[in-house]
Each structure stands twice: as structure tokens, then as C-alpha cells.
Design a protein around this motif. Structure first.
Motif, PDB file in Angstrom:
ATOM      1  N   VAL A   1       1.148  -3.454  -2.186  1.00  0.00           N
ATOM      2  CA  VAL A   1       0.627  -4.765  -1.806  1.00  0.00           C
ATOM      3  C   VAL A   1       1.046  -5.022  -0.367  1.00  0.00           C
ATOM      4  O   VAL A   1       2.226  -4.879  -0.021  1.00  0.00           O
ATOM      5  N   PHE A   2       0.073  -5.332   0.495  1.00  0.00           N
ATOM      6  CA  PHE A   2       0.373  -5.762   1.856  1.00  0.00           C
ATOM      7  C   PHE A   2       0.354  -7.283   1.867  1.00  0.00           C
ATOM      8  O   PHE A   2      -0.673  -7.895   1.562  1.00  0.00           O
ATOM      9  N   SER A   3       1.481  -7.890   2.205  1.00  0.00           N
ATOM     10  CA  SER A   3       1.569  -9.353   2.151  1.00  0.00           C
ATOM     11  C   SER A   3       1.649  -9.941   3.550  1.00  0.00           C
ATOM     12  O   SER A   3       2.416  -9.462   4.387  1.00  0.00           O
TER      13      SER A   3
ATOM     14  N   ASP B   1      -2.246 -11.760  -0.002  1.00  0.00           N
ATOM     15  CA  ASP B   1      -1.788 -10.443  -0.455  1.00  0.00           C
ATOM     16  C   ASP B   1      -2.988  -9.525  -0.589  1.00  0.00           C
ATOM     17  O   ASP B   1      -3.987  -9.902  -1.198  1.00  0.00           O
ATOM     18  N   THR B   2      -2.884  -8.326  -0.029  1.00  0.00           N
ATOM     19  CA  THR B   2      -3.930  -7.320  -0.246  1.00  0.00           C
ATOM     20  C   THR B   2      -3.377  -6.246  -1.179  1.00  0.00           C
ATOM     21  O   THR B   2      -2.384  -5.587  -0.852  1.00  0.00           O
ATOM     22  N   HIS B   3      -4.024  -6.110  -2.336  1.00  0.00           N
ATOM     23  CA  HIS B   3      -3.591  -5.093  -3.303  1.00  0.00           C
ATOM     24  C   HIS B   3      -4.311  -3.788  -2.966  1.00  0.00           C
ATOM     25  O   HIS B   3      -5.411  -3.557  -3.439  1.00  0.00           O
ATOM     26  N   ALA B   4      -3.686  -2.973  -2.132  1.00  0.00           N
ATOM     27  CA  ALA B   4      -4.347  -1.758  -1.657  1.00  0.00           C
ATOM     28  C   ALA B   4      -4.362  -0.675  -2.734  1.00  0.00           C
ATOM     29  O   ALA B   4      -5.328   0.076  -2.842  1.00  0.00           O
ATOM     30  N   LEU B   5      -3.291  -0.574  -3.526  1.00  0.00           N
ATOM     31  CA  LEU B   5      -3.245   0.391  -4.639  1.00  0.00           C
ATOM     32  C   LEU B   5      -2.804  -0.353  -5.894  1.00  0.00           C
ATOM     33  O   LEU B   5      -1.852  -1.134  -5.862  1.00  0.00           O
TER      34      LEU B   5
ATOM     35  N   GLY C   1     -13.671   8.192  -1.723  1.00  0.00           N
ATOM     36  CA  GLY C   1     -13.957   6.801  -2.052  1.00  0.00           C
ATOM     37  C   GLY C   1     -14.413   6.054  -0.823  1.00  0.00           C
ATOM     38  O   GLY C   1     -14.206   6.522   0.305  1.00  0.00           O
ATOM     39  N   PRO C   2     -15.008   4.876  -1.021  1.00  0.00           N
ATOM     40  CA  PRO C   2     -15.574   4.130   0.109  1.00  0.00           C
ATOM     41  C   PRO C   2     -14.492   3.577   1.034  1.00  0.00           C
ATOM     42  O   PRO C   2     -13.319   3.512   0.670  1.00  0.00           O
ATOM     43  N   SER C   3     -14.904   3.168   2.204  1.00  0.00           N
ATOM     44  CA  SER C   3     -13.999   2.580   3.183  1.00  0.00           C
ATOM     45  C   SER C   3     -13.263   1.389   2.557  1.00  0.00           C
ATOM     46  O   SER C   3     -13.867   0.569   1.872  1.00  0.00           O
ATOM     47  N   GLY C   4     -11.955   1.346   2.761  1.00  0.00           N
ATOM     48  CA  GLY C   4     -11.162   0.218   2.276  1.00  0.00           C
ATOM     49  C   GLY C   4     -10.665   0.357   0.853  1.00  0.00           C
ATOM     50  O   GLY C   4      -9.981  -0.541   0.341  1.00  0.00           O
ATOM     51  N   CYS C   5     -10.944   1.485   0.173  1.00  0.00           N
ATOM     52  CA  CYS C   5     -10.541   1.620  -1.239  1.00  0.00           C
ATOM     53  C   CYS C   5      -9.075   2.009  -1.392  1.00  0.00           C
ATOM     54  O   CYS C   5      -8.553   1.999  -2.502  1.00  0.00           O
ATOM     55  N   GLY C   6      -8.410   2.376  -0.290  1.00  0.00           N
ATOM     56  CA  GLY C   6      -6.982   2.675  -0.368  1.00  0.00           C
ATOM     57  C   GLY C   6      -6.605   4.120  -0.068  1.00  0.00           C
ATOM     58  O   GLY C   6      -5.446   4.511  -0.265  1.00  0.00           O
ATOM     59  N   LYS C   7      -7.545   4.914   0.457  1.00  0.00           N
ATOM     60  CA  LYS C   7      -7.291   6.335   0.681  1.00  0.00           C
ATOM     61  C   LYS C   7      -6.123   6.561   1.649  1.00  0.00           C
ATOM     62  O   LYS C   7      -5.206   7.323   1.353  1.00  0.00           O
ATOM     63  N   SER C   8      -6.187   5.904   2.800  1.00  0.00           N
ATOM     64  CA  SER C   8      -5.140   6.137   3.804  1.00  0.00           C
ATOM     65  C   SER C   8      -3.796   5.592   3.329  1.00  0.00           C
ATOM     66  O   SER C   8      -2.743   6.182   3.599  1.00  0.00           O
ATOM     67  N   THR C   9      -3.842   4.469   2.606  1.00  0.00           N
ATOM     68  CA  THR C   9      -2.606   3.913   2.051  1.00  0.00           C
ATOM     69  C   THR C   9      -1.968   4.913   1.089  1.00  0.00           C
ATOM     70  O   THR C   9      -0.761   5.176   1.158  1.00  0.00           O
ATOM     71  N   LEU C  10      -2.785   5.499   0.210  1.00  0.00           N
ATOM     72  CA  LEU C  10      -2.266   6.481  -0.747  1.00  0.00           C
ATOM     73  C   LEU C  10      -1.663   7.668  -0.010  1.00  0.00           C
ATOM     74  O   LEU C  10      -0.569   8.138  -0.346  1.00  0.00           O
TER      75      LEU C  10
HETATM   76  P1  ADP Z   1      -9.320   3.543   3.295  1.00  0.00           P
HETATM   77  O1  ADP Z   1      -8.456   4.534   3.973  1.00  0.00           O
HETATM   78  O2  ADP Z   1      -9.819   3.981   1.963  1.00  0.00           O
HETATM   79  O3  ADP Z   1     -10.445   3.069   4.165  1.00  0.00           O
HETATM   80  P2  ADP Z   1      -6.979   1.814   3.494  1.00  0.00           P
HETATM   81  O4  ADP Z   1      -5.944   2.502   2.669  1.00  0.00           O
HETATM   82  O5  ADP Z   1      -6.881   1.973   4.956  1.00  0.00           O
HETATM   83  O6  ADP Z   1      -8.429   2.233   2.976  1.00  0.00           O
HETATM   84  O7  ADP Z   1      -6.949   0.256   3.140  1.00  0.00           O
HETATM   85  C1  ADP Z   1      -6.952  -0.254   1.823  1.00  0.00           C
HETATM   86  C2  ADP Z   1      -6.855  -1.770   1.859  1.00  0.00           C
HETATM   87  O8  ADP Z   1      -5.582  -2.163   2.320  1.00  0.00           O
HETATM   88  C3  ADP Z   1      -7.876  -2.425   2.791  1.00  0.00           C
HETATM   89  O9  ADP Z   1      -8.262  -3.648   2.226  1.00  0.00           O
HETATM   90  C4  ADP Z   1      -7.075  -2.640   4.058  1.00  0.00           C
HETATM   91  O10 ADP Z   1      -7.590  -3.729   4.775  1.00  0.00           O
HETATM   92  C5  ADP Z   1      -5.682  -2.945   3.514  1.00  0.00           C
HETATM   93  N1  ADP Z   1      -4.608  -2.513   4.424  1.00  0.00           N
HETATM   94  C6  ADP Z   1      -4.333  -1.244   4.809  1.00  0.00           C
HETATM   95  N2  ADP Z   1      -3.247  -1.217   5.607  1.00  0.00           N
HETATM   96  C7  ADP Z   1      -2.830  -2.502   5.734  1.00  0.00           C
HETATM   97  C8  ADP Z   1      -1.739  -3.139   6.439  1.00  0.00           C
HETATM   98  N3  ADP Z   1      -0.867  -2.438   7.147  1.00  0.00           N
HETATM   99  N4  ADP Z   1      -1.639  -4.489   6.326  1.00  0.00           N
HETATM  100  C9  ADP Z   1      -2.500  -5.210   5.584  1.00  0.00           C
HETATM  101  N5  ADP Z   1      -3.534  -4.668   4.902  1.00  0.00           N
HETATM  102  C10 ADP Z   1      -3.699  -3.349   4.972  1.00  0.00           C
END
Ligand code: ADP
Ligand code: MG
Length: 235
Positions: A14-16, A21-25, A42-51
């Protein structure tokens, strides 16, 4: 039985901020075995880079358990995370992140120069040239990155990622900055490395490249879903 390299259970992130709060995963369960090639699509914004940044210990999860080679790495200090990352993880990013002032050789050698046990010069030279040969770039060891094509730069980045013999190679949109010819060549290289035993986890929004993996996972709104659910979503 194959060796378990990576295990995640119930991972959330969760990014707060003050506003929201954004629930990324939202509860990721993932097992990756030695020799696997897993793609996460997965589509843009689904959490790939976060994972991928959690897998690579660039960031820590909000909740859940994460193990690398059976060691619990769910909750590390920055220093501990850096040490394990250097020893166990190789990264390949969309942007090649090479250092323009350094030769190809020195770019690839860099992780070893920061390793816990710095090798002797002759060991270092042997190891660097081995990795450059793996990606067919040994003949460019003395060049600077800006003297190479994008595809060649990505191959040097792959050699750098391999240098410390990582447990796993994490790959984020490896072809994002490449034309399709160079992109295909980089994907061929990754598949060849996997056939030689390298364990790979790649995230991409490009389903054509995701299809090249041995095991294909789909991420949607921060959750791994089965393929049938994705097909239903699409149409
Ligand atoms: P993807 O790589 O699939 O495009 P991300 O993992 O980059 O997706 O992002 C997943 C979600 O988390 C998105 O809604 C993005 O806006 C949010 N997010 C990613 N990084 C941050 C951050 N550092 N702070 C706040 N929100 C974030
Ligand atoms: Mg991304």
C-alpha cells in the motif's frame, strides 16, 4: 525436486499519502523454482513494477512473507536488503542504466567491485569476459556504452546482471526502449540464458513476449488471476 528460489505468500503493498492509499498489490502468492522462466503480464498500473521492486528488495512489502532461497527477507533494514540484493538478484530494466563514462568491461565489472569479497584482478577479468561472451559482446569490451546500439547496450546490461551469479534475474519491460528487431534479439538471448539454467522473472505489458516464458502469470489490479479471468475481462 527442484530448488525453490523465491516464495511469496500474501504479499501486499500500500502506498499511502495524506490524501489516499493506493493498494498496488493485494495478496500475491508466488513460487519460482530454479530454472523457471516466469512472465508476469498485465495492463499499465496493475502493479508489475511494484511486484518486481519487492522481488528485488528495492522496497519492502506492507504485509506478507517473502523468502529468497528459504531465507526470510520480508522485513529487512536498508543495509540488509542491499547486501542480499547485491549477492542474489540481477536486474534488467527498460532503460539500460549503464554508466556512460565507463567502458563496457568496467560497467560489467562494477557489481563485483562492490561485492563482499572482491575477486583478484585475474578472476575479475575472467568472469567479466565470460559474461560478455555469453551475450556475444566480448568484442566490444573496450567500447563506451554510447558507441553501441540499444540492443547491444541491453546485452551489456544482461552481462552485468549475470556477473555475481544471482539466484534470479528480474526483468522489467526489457524491450521497451528497443525496436522490434533488437527487442526480439534480446528476448532470444534471455531464452537462451534460461535454457542454460538462469532463473528468470520478467514483467511486461507485451503479451507477445510474455508468451515466450515457460510459465505465464497475469496481474490485474494487484492480484494474480488465472488466464480464463483475463480472457473474460478482455472480451
Ligand atoms: P505497472 O508497472 O503495472 O504499470 P506499478 O507497479 O508501477 O504498475 O503501479 C501500480 C499502482 O501503484 C499504480 O496505481 C501506481 O500509481 C501506484 N504506485 C506505484 N508506485 C507508487 C509510489 N511510489 N507512490 C504511490 N503510488 C504508487
Ligand atoms: Mg511498470
Amino acid at each position: 525436486m527442484r530448488e525453490l528460489k523465491i516464495k511469496m505468500t500474501g504479499i501486499t503493498k500500500v502506498f499511502s499519502t495524506d490524501e489516499m492509499d493506493t493498494h498496488a498489490l493485494r495478496g500475491i502468492d508466488l513460487e519460482i523454482y530454479a530454472g523457471d522462466f516466469v512472465s508476469i503480464c498485465g495492463p499499465s498500473g496493475c502493479g508489475k513494477s511494484t511486484l518486481l521492486s519487492l522481488l528485488g528488495l528495492l522496497d519492502m512489502p506492507t504485509n506478507g512473507q517473502y523468502y529468497i532461497e528459504n531465507n526470510d527477507v520480508s522485513n529487512l533494514s536498508l543495509a540488509q536488503a542491499a547486501e542480499i540484493r547485491n549477492a542474489k538478484i540481477g536486474f534488467i530494466f527498460q532503460s539500460f542504466n549503464l554508466i556512460d563514462e565507463l567502458s563496457v568491461f568496467d560497467n560489467v565489472a562494477l557489481p563485483l567491485r562492490y561485492a563482499k569479497q572482491v575477486p583478484t584482478n585475474s578472476e575479475l577479468e575472467q568472469r567479466v569476459m565470460q559474461c560478455l561472451e555469453k551475450v556475444d559482446m566480448a568484442h566490444r569490451a573496450k567500447h563506451k556504452p554510447n558507441q553501441l546500439s540499444g540492443g547491444q547496450q541491453q546485452r551489456v546490461a544482461i552481462a552485468r546482471a549475470l556477473i555475481a551469479n544471482p539466484a534470479i534475474l528480474l526483468v522489467d519491460e526489457p524491450t521497451g526502449n528497443l525496436d522490434s528487431k533488437n527487442g526480439d534479439a534480446v528476448m532470444d538471448m534471455l531464452m537462451q540464458l534460461n535454457q542454460e539454467g538462469t532463473t528468470l522473472c520478467m514483467v511486461t505489458h507485451d503479451s507477445r513476449y510474455a508468451e515466450m516464458a515457460k510459465r505465464k502469470l497475469h496481474l490485474l489490479d494487484g492480484q494474480i488471476v488465472d488466464s480464463a479471468a483475463v480472457l473474460a475481462e478482455v472480451g
